[in-house]
Design an enzyme around this catalytic site. Structure first.
Site, PDB file in Angstrom:
ATOM      1  N   PRO A 262       0.759  -1.254   0.000  1.00  0.00           N
ATOM      2  CA  PRO A 262       0.000   0.000   0.000  1.00  0.00           C
ATOM      3  C   PRO A 262       0.787   1.301   0.000  1.00  0.00           C
ATOM      4  O   PRO A 262       0.231   2.333  -0.368  1.00  0.00           O
ATOM      5  CB  PRO A 262      -0.846  -0.118   1.272  1.00  0.00           C
ATOM      6  CG  PRO A 262      -0.132  -1.076   2.147  1.00  0.00           C
ATOM      7  CD  PRO A 262       0.653  -1.974   1.268  1.00  0.00           C
ATOM      8  N   HIS A 263       2.086   1.293   0.415  1.00  0.00           N
ATOM      9  CA  HIS A 263       2.754   2.589   0.581  1.00  0.00           C
ATOM     10  C   HIS A 263       4.252   2.519   0.277  1.00  0.00           C
ATOM     11  O   HIS A 263       4.988   1.781   0.932  1.00  0.00           O
ATOM     12  CB  HIS A 263       2.627   3.105   2.023  1.00  0.00           C
ATOM     13  CG  HIS A 263       1.287   2.952   2.643  1.00  0.00           C
ATOM     14  ND1 HIS A 263       0.214   3.760   2.340  1.00  0.00           N
ATOM     15  CD2 HIS A 263       0.834   2.073   3.572  1.00  0.00           C
ATOM     16  CE1 HIS A 263      -0.831   3.397   3.062  1.00  0.00           C
ATOM     17  NE2 HIS A 263      -0.486   2.373   3.811  1.00  0.00           N
ATOM     18  N   PHE A 264       4.724   3.294  -0.691  1.00  0.00           N
ATOM     19  CA  PHE A 264       6.142   3.647  -0.850  1.00  0.00           C
ATOM     20  C   PHE A 264       7.083   2.441  -0.950  1.00  0.00           C
ATOM     21  O   PHE A 264       8.148   2.432  -0.336  1.00  0.00           O
ATOM     22  CB  PHE A 264       6.593   4.539   0.316  1.00  0.00           C
ATOM     23  CG  PHE A 264       5.705   5.719   0.567  1.00  0.00           C
ATOM     24  CD1 PHE A 264       5.639   6.764  -0.340  1.00  0.00           C
ATOM     25  CD2 PHE A 264       4.910   5.776   1.707  1.00  0.00           C
ATOM     26  CE1 PHE A 264       4.807   7.855  -0.115  1.00  0.00           C
ATOM     27  CE2 PHE A 264       4.074   6.856   1.937  1.00  0.00           C
ATOM     28  CZ  PHE A 264       4.018   7.897   1.026  1.00  0.00           C
TER      29      PHE A 264
END
Length: 225
Positions: A120-122
């Site tokens: 979901p993130h980075f």
């Protein structure tokens, strides 16, 4: 070690002829490009948000949720119900299973993600395979290239096996989890249901149902249902 010990290719993916369960899991990586070689995209018949840039052959499954802006380069096959978040960068030769989350400011190339994977993130996901419901915490990097750019070796029970691959990120089995801001070195293999703690540098092989939180600090745990 065979692929069947880590994951099964979902029936919803039309690539069964290319990925054989008895093969070594890293032998699936070159098959991604082969599986997508004849792909015919369907984005020409779909209205896209103004900031979504698509190049090449891209298949979007039903109810794929597109963000206001992202870049998708084909060939790429994206299953039903996938959520793509803003600033995602998909660089080609990527297969994404139904119900997965493709995160904001994440980059993907030559990757196979089974159903319901969560990135979901980075994160960077290159030359890697993620099993069903595998999860990457924010900022996880799956490193895929050695400093000396030589063939990547896999450490299996004290034996170093040459994969013959110059680029190879990680193999994550079903329900594997990687904690926030961890980095997996090239050729890392994490078995079903195993966890790597946050801010951890990991290389080698982690067996089924184990937790790794740093050198000399790992323990066994029950597998998830």
């Amino acid at each position: 070690m065979i692929a069947a010990e880590f994951f099964d290719l979902p029936e919803s993916m039309p690539f069964q002829d290319f990925f054989h369960q008895e093969a070594r899991p890293w032998d699936w990586l070159p098959k991604i490009k082969e599986a997508l070689s004849g792909l015919v995209g369907n984005t020409a018949i779909r209205e896209l948000p103004a900031g979504v840039h698509i190049e090449g052959e891209v298949h979007l499954g039903d109810s794929v949720k597109l963000p206001p802006y992202c870049f998708i380069k084909g060939p790429c096959w994206i299953g039903d119900g996938v959520e793509i978040r803003p600033s995602a960068y998909i660089r080609g030769n990527v297969i994404i299973g139904a119900g997965s989350v493709i995160g904001n400011s994440c980059e993907y190339k030559n990757a196979l993600l089974m159903e319901k994977t969560q990135t979901p993130h980075f994160s960077y996901v290159g030359d890697s395979i993620l099993g069903k419901s595998a999860h990457l915490g924010a900022g996880v990097i799956l490193s895929n290239l050695r400093f000396d750019q030589q063939s990547i070796l896999v450490n299996l029970d004290g034996e170093r096996v040459d994969t013959g691959l110059r680029k190879f990120g990680a193999i994550l089995g079903d329900n594997a989890e990687i904690g926030c801001n961890s980095a997996l070195m090239p050729g890392s293999i994490v078995s079903k249901g195993s966890l790597i703690g946050p801010t951890t540098s990991f290389s080698g092989y982690l067996g089924p149902g184990q937790v790794y939180v740093g050198k000399d600090r790992h323990r066994k745990m029950p597998l998830k249902d």
